[in-house]
Design an enzyme around this catalytic site. Structure first.
Site, PDB file in Angstrom:
ATOM      1  CG  ASP A  30     -76.170   1.513   1.224  1.00 12.51           C
ATOM      2  OD1 ASP A  30     -75.813   0.870   2.101  1.00 12.51           O
ATOM      3  OD2 ASP A  30     -77.404   2.252   1.205  1.00 12.51           O
ATOM      4  CD  GLU A 145     -71.784  -7.477  13.727  1.00 15.38           C
ATOM      5  OE1 GLU A 145     -70.668  -7.399  13.613  1.00 15.38           O
ATOM      6  OE2 GLU A 145     -72.679  -6.764  14.118  1.00 15.38           O
ATOM      7  CG  LEU A 147     -67.627  -7.553  12.253  1.00 14.81           C
ATOM      8  CD1 LEU A 147     -68.117  -6.794  10.890  1.00 14.81           C
ATOM      9  CD2 LEU A 147     -66.452  -8.513  11.910  1.00 14.81           C
ATOM     10  CE  LYS A 204     -74.658  -8.592  17.615  1.00 16.06           C
ATOM     11  NZ  LYS A 204     -73.670  -8.299  16.940  1.00 16.06           N
ATOM     12  CB  CYS A 260     -73.590  -3.070  19.451  1.00 17.53           C
ATOM     13  SG  CYS A 260     -73.277  -3.572  17.421  1.00 17.53           S
ATOM     14  CE  LYS A 263     -78.494  -1.818  16.684  1.00 14.65           C
ATOM     15  NZ  LYS A 263     -78.725  -3.077  16.547  1.00 14.65           N
TER      16      LYS A 263
END
Ligand code: UDX
Length: 441
Positions: A30, A145, A147, A204, A260, A263
Site C-alpha cells: 500500500d 469479491e 465480502l 459482480k 458498494c 457506487k
C-alpha cells in the site's frame, strides 16, 4: 507460492490475511506508510470481526506489509485490490487501478505472473489492463469479491461461489493456478464459475445491483403498505418463503448505504449509458434509494412534530450497517444531516467505538465550538437517550435487547421512529411508546 496483494483496504486486507491463513507467503502493498506501520505491528486499520486476532497470528510469519512493489518480482500471483471509488459523474474511477498497474510494470521481470483483478471494475477493464501489459509476461484474471463488511472474514472462508474470468476460459492451463490458490474452497465443494473477463466483471455488478434492487423494491412497496395499512414485514417474510424470491434483502428501511451498493448501482447505470442503453430498472433502484430517507423524514418524523426545529433526537446507529465503523454513504449520517438542516438537535450513538470516533472526526466536533448546528456523539446509549423528544433507529442493530421500560423514564417523549423496522412494535406500544415503522405500524 508467493503472493503480492496490492491495496490494504477492505478487500486487500482480508485477502492478505485470509491467504496467509491458508498458508501462502503474502506481501501486502500500500502507498500509505502509516497503514503499513500499523499493520506490521499487528494493528488492524479496519474494524472487522476476527481481523486483528488473525492478523496478529500471521504478521512477521508468512505475512508482511510494505509500501514497495519489490515483492512483485518473486511473486507468482499479484492480486489488485485497490479502490475504484465514484467520480463526480457516478462512474467508477480507475485512477488507483491504472496507477497500480503502472507501478507493477517495473517489477514484473521475466518470471511469468498472474495478475488478478479483485477490485470492482467496469466491464471491459481486464481487457484494457491486458493491453497495457501486452509486452509483459502476464496473464490477467478477473476474480470479483463478494465480502460483506462486518462479516468479511467469515465470508472469505465461506464463499458461496468463486468467480474467475479469463481471456480464454477454455484454456484449462490458465485456470489451474488460481484453482490451486483456492483449492481449500474447491475441496469444501464451493462452486467455481469459470467464464470470460466480461462475464466475470458483469457478475459482480449484476449481483450488487440486484440486491440493491430487492431493497428498493421492498422500500417502494412499503410506501403503499403504509397507506393501505398493511404490514410490510409480514409481506416481505411471506414473499421470501417462495424459494424463487428468497427471504434476504427484503427488509424495508431508510435505504441502502455503504461502500458498494450506491457506487456500483450508479457505475452500472453509467456503463449502460456509455453504450447508449437505457437502464430503467437500475436508475429506479438508485432514485428510490436517494429519496427514501427524505420520505421517512417528511412522512414520519415531520408529520408527527410539524416542525422539528429545536427538538432533540437520539439517532441510534451511525455506520452504514451494524458491526462496522464505516460511514461511507451511511443513511444514518444522511438522516442526521436532514435533521440538523431542519434545526433539530441530534444525539448520535453507535455500539462500535470507532464508528463514534469517525463521526466525531467527520463533523470535526472536537475542534470547533461554533459549528452552527447541534450534534453530540455519546459513548453510552442511555446518555444519547436522555431527555430526547424522539428516538430514531437508523441501523439494524438488535436494539430490542435494551431495556425499553427503563429507557422510557429517560426520555422526554416516548416516541420511536424505526428507520430499519427492527423493533418489536407490539412490546413498545404496550410499554406506552408511540411507534412509527416503515410500511408497518
Ligand atoms: C455488499 C454486498 O452484500 C457484498 O456482497 C459486496 O461484496 C459489497 O456490498 P456490504 O456493503 O457490506 O456488502 O453491505 P450489506 O450487508 O450488503 O448491506 C448494504 C446496505 O443495504 C446496508 O446499508 C443495509 O442496511 C441495507 N439493507 C440490507 C437494507 O436496507 N435492507 C435489507 O434487507 C438488507
Amino acid at each position: 507460492m508467493k503472493i503480492s496483494v496490492i491495496g490494504t483496504g477492505y478487500v486487500g486486507l482480508i485477502q492478505s490475511v485470509g491467504l496467509s491463513k491458508l498458508g501462502f507467503e503474502v506481501t501486502g502493498i500500500d502507498i500509505d506508510e502509516r497503514k503499513i506501520k500499523k499493520l506490521n505491528s499487528g494493528i488492524s486499520t479496519l474494524h472487522e470481526e476476527q481481523l486483528e486476532e488473525e492478523l496478529k497470528l500471521f504478521i512477521n510469519e508468512n505475512l508482511k506489509f510494505t509500501s514497495s512493489y519489490e515483492s512483485v518480482y518473486d511473486s507468482d500471483i499479484v492480486f489488485l485490490c485497490v479502490g475504484t471509488p465514484q467520480d463526480d459523474f457516478g462512474n467508477a474511477d480507475l485512477k488507483f487501478l491504472y496507477s497500480a498497474v503502472e507501478s507493477l510494470k517495473k517489477y514484473i521481470g521475466d518470471k511469468y505472473k498472474t495478475v488478478v483483478i479483485k477490485s470492482t471494475v467496469p466491464v471491459g477493464t481486464c481487457r484494457k489492463i491486458k493491453k497495457i501489459l501486452k509486452d509483459y509476461p502476464v496473464e490477467v484474471i478477473s476474480n470479483p469479491e463478494f465480502l460483506r463488511e462486518g462479516i468479511a472474514f467469515k465470508d472469505f472462508f465461506e464463499p458461496e461461489r468463486i468467480v474467475l474470468g479469463f481471456e480464454n476460459p477454455e484454456n484449462i492451463e490458465s485456470t489451474k493456478l488460481l484453482k490451486r490458490v483456492y483449492s481449500h474452497f474447491e475441496k469444501k465443494g464451493v462452486p467455481f464459475v469459470i467464464s470470460s473477463w466480461e462475464t466475470s466483471e458483469l457478475i459482480k455488478y449484476a449481483s450488487n445491483a440486484f440486491l440493491a434492487t430487492k431493497i428498493s423494491f421492498i422500500n417502494e412497496i412499503s410506501k403503499f403498505s403504509d397507506i393501505v395499512g398493511a404490514d410490510i414485514k409480514t409481506v416481505g417474510e411471506a414473499m421470501g418463503m417462495d424459494d424463487r424470491i428468497g427471504p434476504k434483502f427484503l427488509n424495508a428501511g431508510i435505504g441502502y448505504g455503504g461502500s458498494c451498493f450506491p457506487k456500483d448501482v450508479k457505475a452500472l447505470a453509467k456503463q449502460f449509458e456509455s453504450f447508449e442503453l437505457e437502464s430503467k430498472l437500475i436508475n429506479a433502484t438508485e432514485s428510490i434509494n436517494q429519496t427514501q430517507n427524505i420520505w421517512f423524514f417528511e412522512n414520519k418524523i415531520k408529520k408527527y412534530y410539524g416542525d422539528v426545529s429545536g427538538k432533540t433526537f437520539a439517532v441510534l446507529g451511525l455506520a452504514f450497517k451494524p458491526f462496522t465503523d464505516d460511514l461511507r454513504e451511511s443513511k444514518a449520517i444522511e438522516l442526521i444531516n436532514i435533521l440538523l438542516k431542519n434545526g433539530a438537535i441530534v444525539k448520535g450513538f453507535d455500539y462500535i467505538e470507532k464508528a463514534r470516533e469517525n463521526t466525531i472526526n467527520k463533523y470535526a466536533l472536537s475542534d470547533s465550538k461554533s459549528l452552527g448546528y447541534s450534534l453530540h456523539i455519546l459513548d453510552e446509549l442511555n446518555d444519547a437517550l436522555f431527555n430526547v423528544d424522539g428516538i430514531i433507529v437508523a441501523t439494524e442493530y438488535d436494539f430490542d435487547k435494551e431495556d425499553w421500560s427503563e429507557i422510557k423514564n429517560l426520555v422526554n417523549n416516548p416516541v420511536i421512529f424505526d428507520g430499519k423496522n427492527v423493533m418489536d412494535s407490539k412490546t413498545l406500544k404496550s410499554l406506552g411508546y408511540t411507534y412509527f415503522g416503515i410500511g408497518k405500524n
